[in-house]
Design a protein around this motif. Structure first.
Motif, PDB file in Angstrom:
ATOM      1  N   PRO A 198      10.813   0.124  -9.065  1.00  0.00           N
ATOM      2  CA  PRO A 198       9.642   0.222  -8.184  1.00  0.00           C
ATOM      3  C   PRO A 198      10.014   0.293  -6.706  1.00  0.00           C
ATOM      4  O   PRO A 198       9.292   0.918  -5.920  1.00  0.00           O
ATOM      5  CB  PRO A 198       8.833  -1.041  -8.507  1.00  0.00           C
ATOM      6  CG  PRO A 198       9.787  -1.975  -9.160  1.00  0.00           C
ATOM      7  CD  PRO A 198      10.769  -1.111  -9.886  1.00  0.00           C
ATOM      8  N   VAL A 199      11.137  -0.322  -6.326  1.00  0.00           N
ATOM      9  CA  VAL A 199      11.598  -0.187  -4.939  1.00  0.00           C
ATOM     10  C   VAL A 199      11.844   1.285  -4.621  1.00  0.00           C
ATOM     11  O   VAL A 199      11.403   1.797  -3.589  1.00  0.00           O
ATOM     12  CB  VAL A 199      12.891  -1.003  -4.712  1.00  0.00           C
ATOM     13  CG1 VAL A 199      13.536  -0.618  -3.377  1.00  0.00           C
ATOM     14  CG2 VAL A 199      12.591  -2.494  -4.729  1.00  0.00           C
ATOM     15  N   GLY A 200      12.536   1.979  -5.514  1.00  0.00           N
ATOM     16  CA  GLY A 200      12.811   3.396  -5.300  1.00  0.00           C
ATOM     17  C   GLY A 200      11.556   4.239  -5.240  1.00  0.00           C
ATOM     18  O   GLY A 200      11.448   5.155  -4.413  1.00  0.00           O
ATOM     19  N   VAL A 201      10.591   3.945  -6.115  1.00  0.00           N
ATOM     20  CA  VAL A 201       9.320   4.679  -6.089  1.00  0.00           C
ATOM     21  C   VAL A 201       8.649   4.512  -4.742  1.00  0.00           C
ATOM     22  O   VAL A 201       8.189   5.481  -4.122  1.00  0.00           O
ATOM     23  CB  VAL A 201       8.397   4.199  -7.230  1.00  0.00           C
ATOM     24  CG1 VAL A 201       6.993   4.787  -7.064  1.00  0.00           C
ATOM     25  CG2 VAL A 201       8.970   4.583  -8.588  1.00  0.00           C
ATOM     26  N   ARG A 202       8.570   3.279  -4.266  1.00  0.00           N
ATOM     27  CA  ARG A 202       7.911   3.025  -2.980  1.00  0.00           C
ATOM     28  C   ARG A 202       8.630   3.741  -1.837  1.00  0.00           C
ATOM     29  O   ARG A 202       7.986   4.322  -0.955  1.00  0.00           O
ATOM     30  CB  ARG A 202       7.851   1.520  -2.710  1.00  0.00           C
ATOM     31  CG  ARG A 202       6.846   0.787  -3.597  1.00  0.00           C
ATOM     32  CD  ARG A 202       6.681  -0.670  -3.209  1.00  0.00           C
ATOM     33  NE  ARG A 202       5.662  -1.307  -4.027  1.00  0.00           N
ATOM     34  CZ  ARG A 202       4.357  -1.266  -3.778  1.00  0.00           C
ATOM     35  NH1 ARG A 202       3.918  -0.603  -2.706  1.00  0.00           N
ATOM     36  NH2 ARG A 202       3.494  -1.868  -4.571  1.00  0.00           N
ATOM     37  N   VAL A 203       9.949   3.720  -1.851  1.00  0.00           N
ATOM     38  CA  VAL A 203      10.696   4.370  -0.765  1.00  0.00           C
ATOM     39  C   VAL A 203      10.451   5.859  -0.790  1.00  0.00           C
ATOM     40  O   VAL A 203      10.196   6.469   0.275  1.00  0.00           O
ATOM     41  CB  VAL A 203      12.198   4.046  -0.897  1.00  0.00           C
ATOM     42  CG1 VAL A 203      13.022   4.934   0.038  1.00  0.00           C
ATOM     43  CG2 VAL A 203      12.459   2.582  -0.591  1.00  0.00           C
ATOM     44  N   LEU A 204      10.499   6.509  -1.942  1.00  0.00           N
ATOM     45  CA  LEU A 204      10.286   7.950  -1.994  1.00  0.00           C
ATOM     46  C   LEU A 204       8.859   8.320  -1.576  1.00  0.00           C
ATOM     47  O   LEU A 204       8.660   9.281  -0.807  1.00  0.00           O
ATOM     48  CB  LEU A 204      10.564   8.474  -3.400  1.00  0.00           C
ATOM     49  CG  LEU A 204      12.031   8.537  -3.840  1.00  0.00           C
ATOM     50  CD1 LEU A 204      12.142   9.188  -5.215  1.00  0.00           C
ATOM     51  CD2 LEU A 204      12.891   9.302  -2.830  1.00  0.00           C
ATOM     52  N   GLY A 232       0.793  -1.212   0.000  1.00  0.00           N
ATOM     53  CA  GLY A 232       0.000   0.000   0.000  1.00  0.00           C
ATOM     54  C   GLY A 232       0.829   1.268   0.000  1.00  0.00           C
ATOM     55  O   GLY A 232       2.057   1.217  -0.055  1.00  0.00           O
ATOM     56  N   PRO A 233       0.149   2.441   0.084  1.00  0.00           N
ATOM     57  CA  PRO A 233      -1.306   2.590   0.048  1.00  0.00           C
ATOM     58  C   PRO A 233      -1.882   2.070  -1.272  1.00  0.00           C
ATOM     59  O   PRO A 233      -1.135   1.870  -2.229  1.00  0.00           O
ATOM     60  CB  PRO A 233      -1.507   4.102   0.207  1.00  0.00           C
ATOM     61  CG  PRO A 233      -0.229   4.705  -0.252  1.00  0.00           C
ATOM     62  CD  PRO A 233       0.848   3.735   0.095  1.00  0.00           C
ATOM     63  N   PHE A 234      -3.196   1.893  -1.314  1.00  0.00           N
ATOM     64  CA  PHE A 234      -3.806   1.206  -2.442  1.00  0.00           C
ATOM     65  C   PHE A 234      -3.523   1.912  -3.755  1.00  0.00           C
ATOM     66  O   PHE A 234      -3.329   1.284  -4.799  1.00  0.00           O
ATOM     67  CB  PHE A 234      -5.315   1.044  -2.223  1.00  0.00           C
ATOM     68  CG  PHE A 234      -6.103   2.319  -2.383  1.00  0.00           C
ATOM     69  CD1 PHE A 234      -6.633   2.690  -3.611  1.00  0.00           C
ATOM     70  CD2 PHE A 234      -6.308   3.167  -1.298  1.00  0.00           C
ATOM     71  CE1 PHE A 234      -7.348   3.859  -3.756  1.00  0.00           C
ATOM     72  CE2 PHE A 234      -7.013   4.342  -1.440  1.00  0.00           C
ATOM     73  CZ  PHE A 234      -7.538   4.697  -2.671  1.00  0.00           C
ATOM     74  N   TRP A 235      -3.502   3.277  -3.714  1.00  0.00           N
ATOM     75  CA  TRP A 235      -3.270   4.017  -4.956  1.00  0.00           C
ATOM     76  C   TRP A 235      -1.849   3.836  -5.471  1.00  0.00           C
ATOM     77  O   TRP A 235      -1.612   3.870  -6.688  1.00  0.00           O
ATOM     78  CB  TRP A 235      -3.594   5.495  -4.800  1.00  0.00           C
ATOM     79  CG  TRP A 235      -3.060   6.172  -3.562  1.00  0.00           C
ATOM     80  CD1 TRP A 235      -3.710   6.358  -2.380  1.00  0.00           C
ATOM     81  CD2 TRP A 235      -1.745   6.733  -3.388  1.00  0.00           C
ATOM     82  NE1 TRP A 235      -2.901   7.007  -1.471  1.00  0.00           N
ATOM     83  CE2 TRP A 235      -1.700   7.256  -2.072  1.00  0.00           C
ATOM     84  CE3 TRP A 235      -0.627   6.857  -4.206  1.00  0.00           C
ATOM     85  CZ2 TRP A 235      -0.552   7.880  -1.555  1.00  0.00           C
ATOM     86  CZ3 TRP A 235       0.508   7.485  -3.712  1.00  0.00           C
ATOM     87  CH2 TRP A 235       0.535   7.989  -2.400  1.00  0.00           C
ATOM     88  N   LEU A 236      -0.900   3.605  -4.592  1.00  0.00           N
ATOM     89  CA  LEU A 236       0.469   3.325  -5.027  1.00  0.00           C
ATOM     90  C   LEU A 236       0.554   1.934  -5.638  1.00  0.00           C
ATOM     91  O   LEU A 236       1.158   1.741  -6.702  1.00  0.00           O
ATOM     92  CB  LEU A 236       1.427   3.453  -3.838  1.00  0.00           C
ATOM     93  CG  LEU A 236       2.893   3.090  -4.096  1.00  0.00           C
ATOM     94  CD1 LEU A 236       3.480   3.931  -5.233  1.00  0.00           C
ATOM     95  CD2 LEU A 236       3.717   3.263  -2.820  1.00  0.00           C
ATOM     96  N   SER A 283      -1.888  10.414  -8.393  1.00  0.00           N
ATOM     97  CA  SER A 283      -3.076   9.559  -8.500  1.00  0.00           C
ATOM     98  C   SER A 283      -3.832   9.437  -7.185  1.00  0.00           C
ATOM     99  O   SER A 283      -4.944   8.895  -7.154  1.00  0.00           O
ATOM    100  CB  SER A 283      -2.669   8.164  -8.992  1.00  0.00           C
ATOM    101  OG  SER A 283      -2.007   7.429  -7.969  1.00  0.00           O
ATOM    102  N   ALA A 284      -3.225   9.897  -6.090  1.00  0.00           N
ATOM    103  CA  ALA A 284      -3.886   9.818  -4.783  1.00  0.00           C
ATOM    104  C   ALA A 284      -5.040  10.814  -4.709  1.00  0.00           C
ATOM    105  O   ALA A 284      -4.940  11.944  -5.202  1.00  0.00           O
ATOM    106  CB  ALA A 284      -2.876  10.102  -3.668  1.00  0.00           C
ATOM    107  N   ALA A 285      -6.123  10.406  -4.088  1.00  0.00           N
ATOM    108  CA  ALA A 285      -7.278  11.308  -3.948  1.00  0.00           C
ATOM    109  C   ALA A 285      -6.925  12.518  -3.104  1.00  0.00           C
ATOM    110  O   ALA A 285      -7.421  13.632  -3.350  1.00  0.00           O
ATOM    111  CB  ALA A 285      -8.449  10.550  -3.338  1.00  0.00           C
ATOM    112  N   GLU A 286      -6.061  12.326  -2.112  1.00  0.00           N
ATOM    113  CA  GLU A 286      -5.684  13.428  -1.221  1.00  0.00           C
ATOM    114  C   GLU A 286      -4.327  13.114  -0.595  1.00  0.00           C
ATOM    115  O   GLU A 286      -4.019  11.953  -0.304  1.00  0.00           O
ATOM    116  CB  GLU A 286      -6.739  13.608  -0.126  1.00  0.00           C
ATOM    117  CG  GLU A 286      -6.499  14.803   0.768  1.00  0.00           C
ATOM    118  CD  GLU A 286      -7.596  14.974   1.813  1.00  0.00           C
ATOM    119  OE1 GLU A 286      -7.559  15.975   2.544  1.00  0.00           O
ATOM    120  OE2 GLU A 286      -8.482  14.089   1.887  1.00  0.00           O
ATOM    121  N   LEU A 287      -3.521  14.151  -0.418  1.00  0.00           N
ATOM    122  CA  LEU A 287      -2.238  14.021   0.254  1.00  0.00           C
ATOM    123  C   LEU A 287      -2.245  14.889   1.503  1.00  0.00           C
ATOM    124  O   LEU A 287      -2.945  15.909   1.550  1.00  0.00           O
ATOM    125  CB  LEU A 287      -1.094  14.452  -0.669  1.00  0.00           C
ATOM    126  CG  LEU A 287      -0.848  13.589  -1.915  1.00  0.00           C
ATOM    127  CD1 LEU A 287       0.213  14.233  -2.802  1.00  0.00           C
ATOM    128  CD2 LEU A 287      -0.429  12.181  -1.516  1.00  0.00           C
TER     129      LEU A 287
END
Length: 428
Positions: free
Chosen positions: A413-419, A43-47, A161-165
């Protein structure tokens, strides 16, 4: 699937046809397999949804940038590509005044965390033999900046893509990391850190296996200054050195004695080291040359030592050369400060890594004598920097800045998730 402008470098009007092998990104999107997402389902689901839907874009962006590398402050096509991707998500990137590099905010609110990637390549040939190897002679992404750029683009698209940050995330696509003065100073001068509470970044590390992220509190990289010493002499015959000033002898005095003097004048715990990289003087064996030049780098992990080094080097050179009668001009160029991550920001980054991949992915890392201009950001705000594992776990660990450097694309994708998770942790 993200559809974006796929112009080649130099094709400002987009009229040139795009060859499939050259571009990898076309008006029809991309068609290549996803790489394995080691953090899938966390998660989060949007990620999770974005990586499942568009993970192949990461590979395509990285390979396209890799195939079309651009040197510092000449990253025009790379900047165009980044801007096209961001605008396709409804974002509004701003190009830096120099024409390369971009800054873009995602989300809203007073709290702001920055994420940075560097976008320039190195003046090195590529010898990987990859099908998407550099198409530019003598220029290559041998430091992983193509991956850094693709990772931050992926984080940008996922965040959008997240509905809210819970606040704003500032995306900094920085030019000219590989030169001094570096592009971090351009970003700062353009107001890139205005309103930023913390800043974070990643760098590829071929010594760490994919799925591991290294961090440490304190100095991660060193200050890196350049020294150029030019000597002058009347010259003369080597049979009569007493009638002139022996320039080559004077060079030898500085080469051997200056590092020794500094080792006795600077706290040895600071990791201060002077190494000469070039020396040039003379042609004939029986002639004392009239001029010579000595170049090297001086590095330290201690911020206070760094501030004191220039006057110390200047006075030491003067004292060493005074008995020789040789004239000199010292050009001392300050490079980058030590990159020192504060304890609180490093804790935030580690929390992000844990949330993205699990605590098993956290590892320590050694302090390096290399320089990194991300350090300039930490002169103005809090932050931390991490090392992203890009080694496949098998075969040679090919170091950065080598023509054969390669990385395992599962690191994208590991880097995307970490950031993404680090930004969320900082805004929580």
């Amino acid at each position: 699937m993200t559809v974006l402008d796929s112009r080649l470098p130099g094709d400002r009007d987009g009229s040139a046809p795009v060859e499939a092998l050259d571009a990898l990104i076309t008006a029809d999107g991309v068609s290549m397999a996803h790489v394995t997402d080691l953090g899938a389902g966390r998660g989060p689901f949007w990620l999770d949804e974005w990586l499942e839907r568009a993970g192949s874009d990461l590979v395509a962006w990285r390979r396209h940038i890799h195939a079309h590398p651009e040197l510092a402050r000449d990253e025009f096509a790379t900047t165009e590509l980044i801007g096209a991707v961001l605008r396709s998500a409804g974002l509004q990137p701003e190009v830096l005044p120099g024409g390369t590099g971009l800054i873009c905010d995602v989300g809203s609110g007073p709290a702001c965390v920055a994420l940075r990637a560097d976008i320039d390549a190195l003046p090195l040939p590529e010898a990987t033999g990859l099908p998407y190897a550099s198409t530019v002679e003598g220029v290559a992404h041998s430091c992983g900046h193509d991956a850094h750029t693709a990772i931050l683009l992926g984080a940008a698209m996922a965040l959008s893509s997240a509905a809210e940050l819970p606040g704003r995330v500032r995306l900094i696509f920085q030019p000219a990391e590989e030169v001094m003065p570096g592009g971090a100073l351009d970003v700062i001068a353009a107001g890139g850190l205005d309103g930023v509470d913390r800043i974070f970044g990643l760098h590829c590390d071929p010594r760490l296996e994919v799925g591991l992220v290294g961090s440490r509190v304190g100095a991660l990289t060193s200050a890196a200054d350049l020294i150029e010493l030019r000597l002058t002499s009347p010259g003369g015959h080597t049979s009569r050195p007493h009638l002139t000033a022996d320039l080559v002898h004077a060079l030898g005095v500085v080469i051997t004695s200056l590092p020794a003097v500094l080792s006795r004048r600077v706290d040895p715990r600071s990791g201060t080291v002077l190494v000469w990289g070039a020396v040039h003087a003379g042609q004939a064996a029986n002639a004392v040359p009239q001029d010579g030049v000595l170049r090297g780098t001086l590095r330290t992990a201690d911020h206070e030592v760094w501030k004191a080094l220039e006057p110390l080097v200047s006075s030491s050179v003067e004292s060493l050369l005074a008995p020789t009668g040789v004239g000199f001009t010292l050009d001392y160029r300050r490079g980058v400060p030590p990159l020192v991550g504060d304890e609180e920001s490093t804790a935030v980054l580690r929390a992000g890594v844990g949330a993205a991949l699990g605590d098993k992915s956290l590892t320590g890392t050694d302090q390096s004598s290399g320089g990194e201009d991300f350090a300039w950001y930490l002169e103005h705000t809090s932050g931390a920097f991490a090392r992203l594992g890009v080694w496949s776990g098998a075969g040679e660990q090919c170091d950065l800045h080598r023509p054969t450097f390669q990385l395992d694309e599962r690191a994208l994708p590991v880097g995307v998730r970490v950031l993404v998770h680090t930004a969320l942790a900082a805004l929580a």
